[in-house]
Design a protein around this motif. Structure first.
Motif, mmCIF file in Angstrom:
data_model
loop_
_atom_site.group_PDB
_atom_site.id
_atom_site.type_symbol
_atom_site.label_atom_id
_atom_site.label_comp_id
_atom_site.label_asym_id
_atom_site.label_seq_id
_atom_site.Cartn_x
_atom_site.Cartn_y
_atom_site.Cartn_z
ATOM 1 N N GLY A 268 0.768 -1.245 0.000
ATOM 2 C CA GLY A 268 0.000 0.000 0.000
ATOM 3 C C GLY A 268 0.790 1.282 0.000
ATOM 4 O O GLY A 268 0.322 2.279 0.569
ATOM 5 N N VAL A 269 1.961 1.307 -0.646
ATOM 6 C CA VAL A 269 2.732 2.548 -0.743
ATOM 7 C C VAL A 269 2.740 3.007 -2.197
ATOM 8 O O VAL A 269 3.390 2.385 -3.039
ATOM 9 C CB VAL A 269 4.173 2.362 -0.239
ATOM 10 C CG1 VAL A 269 4.939 3.671 -0.325
ATOM 11 C CG2 VAL A 269 4.168 1.825 1.185
ATOM 12 N N PRO A 270 2.012 4.081 -2.521
ATOM 13 C CA PRO A 270 1.949 4.540 -3.916
ATOM 14 C C PRO A 270 3.332 4.833 -4.483
ATOM 15 O O PRO A 270 4.187 5.428 -3.822
ATOM 16 C CB PRO A 270 1.103 5.812 -3.832
ATOM 17 C CG PRO A 270 0.271 5.628 -2.602
ATOM 18 C CD PRO A 270 1.155 4.903 -1.640
ATOM 19 N N GLY A 271 3.542 4.391 -5.721
ATOM 20 C CA GLY A 271 4.807 4.622 -6.390
ATOM 21 C C GLY A 271 5.886 3.630 -6.033
ATOM 22 O O GLY A 271 6.932 3.594 -6.683
ATOM 23 N N ILE A 272 5.658 2.818 -5.004
ATOM 24 C CA ILE A 272 6.635 1.808 -4.599
ATOM 25 C C ILE A 272 6.078 0.408 -4.825
ATOM 26 O O ILE A 272 6.696 -0.415 -5.492
ATOM 27 C CB ILE A 272 7.036 1.969 -3.116
ATOM 28 C CG1 ILE A 272 7.523 3.388 -2.838
ATOM 29 C CG2 ILE A 272 8.086 0.928 -2.730
ATOM 30 C CD1 ILE A 272 8.753 3.785 -3.622
ATOM 31 N N SER A 273 4.912 0.138 -4.254
ATOM 32 C CA SER A 273 4.350 -1.208 -4.346
ATOM 33 C C SER A 273 3.052 -1.281 -5.142
ATOM 34 O O SER A 273 2.618 -2.369 -5.515
ATOM 35 C CB SER A 273 4.114 -1.767 -2.932
ATOM 36 O OG SER A 273 3.333 -0.884 -2.146
#
Length: 610
Positions: free
Chosen positions: A116-121
């Protein structure tokens, strides 16, 4: 309970009414048999395996003022999500905001695409869209969830998550209360960040004064005052944002609203305490009641009895208390800088109160907090020939780096010091390890950082009772991986206070090109060195690490978040067993937003060659 507090939670009335009937029938679990009149239960609960969450905006009223919060299912904090170890869970999150949102499951072990980390996962959740998080539940304990989009977490987008064990719980208790600590300001967090950028001490209304020097209340002599003034540093710069704008909450209730949890005398009550605040470190105590720490960050530890503990941002602690008397007890969560407190009550009956202690004296930072190893002499301050010894990093060496190539630090330029600048033993660029960027983002390098895991927290050094320190924590179960580390890695926590810039190794995230890389399943001794005078709770997603705190072999405490004291260092052993890309950051929300963030990448993903 005031009418305004009840109105702001009007959305709970239906749930409260239904559960009130169940309570009369004895069907409500222990955690729900608590709360303030008209607000039972305080925390609405959603059970797995299928959970539906709606992110939107709601009014939030506190002390007669109303603001707008980002909420989940209309509540602040968000509903308690109750899962069981061994089940598969599906969490459907629908975004009713006019901006992107997300939910990170803090401390939960899961596939990185579900983190749930935008731009990472993952890309984030667009307005009007629904994202389904689906993963097996492979652990138990006390956890929480929150937004990882913008600064939504600071205005209500957080909630507790409890996972019950598949088998018998080794912690015996009769009743449970979940305590979500948080901070609330009617200033929008972007306004707060803007003020910090312009004036880092904007919210500090507790500075030392001439009157305090004269009457002794500042607890500093003239020489110390001159020293701090010469360095242009503030010995009370403890929390960037504090009680001058924050109201501290327990389960969404301010101190005057007196959230109340019930007990029967003689019961063992399990308090699951979660620090879901944006920027606040709390010192927690219950006057007249001893607390047995049984769980840290969701993992059981050997019980240790204390009277007070510090809980940093994003940490969780489970406590067992056993009130024997038929009376009320005050739960005190005092901000670390003593600028305010969250307050709640444990009582046999609703409506009871206990004495609320006054705020204690504001603490002062020390030489240790400046990375001076606790020494208060002129050599340590760079005024004598011993200043060069500050470059000897032998005390910092965990096998991670050899600084011998740097040699001794040159003696400081006293002309610069006389002009009021910071002493050069703390700004000397030769102290920087290889790979550190030493530009404008670094305003000090700790000359003599020390392991402070056994130190009592700031302000509690002389407390006349038992205080939890990290070296008290011992894992209840043996560590699964007891291999010695195959390599060592040192990471410096850096910043520029005057410009409110934060980063790792002198770089903020926008400047970082390379992530922190680990081979899958490798064992690494990671040492975090805090080159700043602020505490930094550092959180690694997707993993637990073994804190190197002197615990018996094979029983190092498992943590996912650790507070690194100013001028201190912390080592942990990490098994990089979760393939994927993971966030690694300071959990002070403004510090993360201002650059103290990076990505940990664990490869290969499938066991195949790169």
């Amino acid at each position: 309970m005031t009418m305004t507090a009840t109105d702001r939670r009007s959305l709970l009335r239906g749930a409260a009414g239904g559960l009130g009937l169940l309570a009369a029938q004895g069907l409500v679990p222990a955690w729900a048999r608590s709360g303030t009149p008209g607000l039972a239960p305080t925390l609405p609960t959603l059970h797995g395996p299928d959970v539906a969450l709606r992110v939107g905006r709601s009014d939030f009223t506190l002390g007669g003022r109303t603001g707008r919060a980002v909420t989940v299912n209309g509540t602040l904090p968000a509903p308690l999500i109750r899962l069981r170890e061994g089940q598969n869970v599906r969490l459907s999150v629908t975004n009713h905001l006019d901006e992107d949102t997300s939910i990170h499951w803090h401390g939960i072990l899961l596939p990185f695409q579900m983190d749930g980390v935008p731009g990472i996962s993952f890309p984030g959740i667009k307005p009007g869209q629904t994202f389904v998080y689906e993963f097996p539940v492979i652990q138990s304990g006390t956890y929480w969830y929150h937004s990882h989009s913008g600064l939504q977490e600071a205005i209500g987008h957080f909630g507790p998550m409890i996972i019950d064990p598949a088998g018998a719980d080794p912690v015996a208790y009769d009743r449970e209360q979940v305590l979500v600590l948080s901070d609330w300001s009617f200033l929008h967090p972007h306004e707060i960040l803007d003020k910090l950028k312009k004036s880092p001490g904007y919210f500090n209304r507790q500075k030392t004064t001439l009157a305090g020097l004269i009457d002794g209340s500042d607890r500093m002599d003239l020489a110390e005052r001159r020293m701090w003034g010469a360095m242009r540093m503030d010995p009370r710069d403890i929390l960037d944002v504090n009680g001058s704008t924050y109201t501290y909450l327990v389960n969404g209730h301010g101190p005057d609203e007196n959230w109340t949890g019930l007990f029967q005398p003689g019961e063992r009550v399990r308090l699951r305490v979660i620090n879901a605040s944006a920027m606040s470190i709390f010192n927690l105590r219950i006057p007249g009641l001893a607390m047995s720490v049984v769980n840290a960050d969701g993992v059981n530890v050997r019980p240790v009895e204390v009277d007070e503990l510090q809980i940093s941002v994003a940490e969780t602690y489970d406590l067992i208390v056993r009130p024997l008397e038929d009376r009320a007890y005050t739960i005190v969560a005092e901000a670390m800088d003593r600028s305010g407190m969250a307050r709640a009550t444990l009582a046999p009956r609703l409506g009871m109160t206990a004495e609320v202690p006054p705020l204690r004296a504001v603490p002062n930072l020390t030489m240790k907090d400046m990375g001076m190893g606790g020494e208060m002499d002129h050599a340590a301050m760079g005024h004598g020939p011993a200043a060069g010894a500050a470059a000897d990093h032998g005390a910092m060496d965990h096998g991670a780096m050899d600084h011998s190539a740097h040699g001794a630090a040159p003696a400081p330029d006293h002309g610069s010091h006389q002009s009021g600048g910071m002493d050069h033993s703390m700004r000397d660029r030769s102290l920087a390890p290889p790979g550190m960027a030493v530009g404008v983002g670094v305003d000090m390098i700790a000359p003599m950082p020390v392991d402070r895991l056994g130190d009592r927290p700031l302000g509690l050094e002389d407390a006349p009772h038992r205080v939890l320190v990290y070296t008290d924590l011992v894992s209840l179960e043996p560590n699964r991986d007891q291999r010695p580390p195959s390599r060592a890695l040192e990471i410096h926590l850096t910043g520029n206070m005057e410009r409110f810039m934060w980063g790792f190794d002198g770089r903020k995230f926008s400047e970082i090109v390379e992530p922190i890389r680990f081979e899958r399943d490798e064992r690494v001794r990671v040492t975090l060195v805090n080159d700043t005078m602020m505490a930094h709770p550092i959180h690694l997603h997707g993993h637990f690490f073994q804190l190197v705190n002197g615990a018996p072999d094979g029983h190092q405490p498992m943590k996912h978040t650790v507070n690194v004291a100013p001028g201190g260092k912390v080592s942990f052993d990490l098994t990089a067993d979760a393939p994927g890309d993971w966030a690694f950051h300071c959990h002070m929300l403004m510090h993360m937003h201002a650059g103290m963030f990076n990505v940990v990448t664990v490869r290969p993903l499938d066991g195949a060659a790169r």
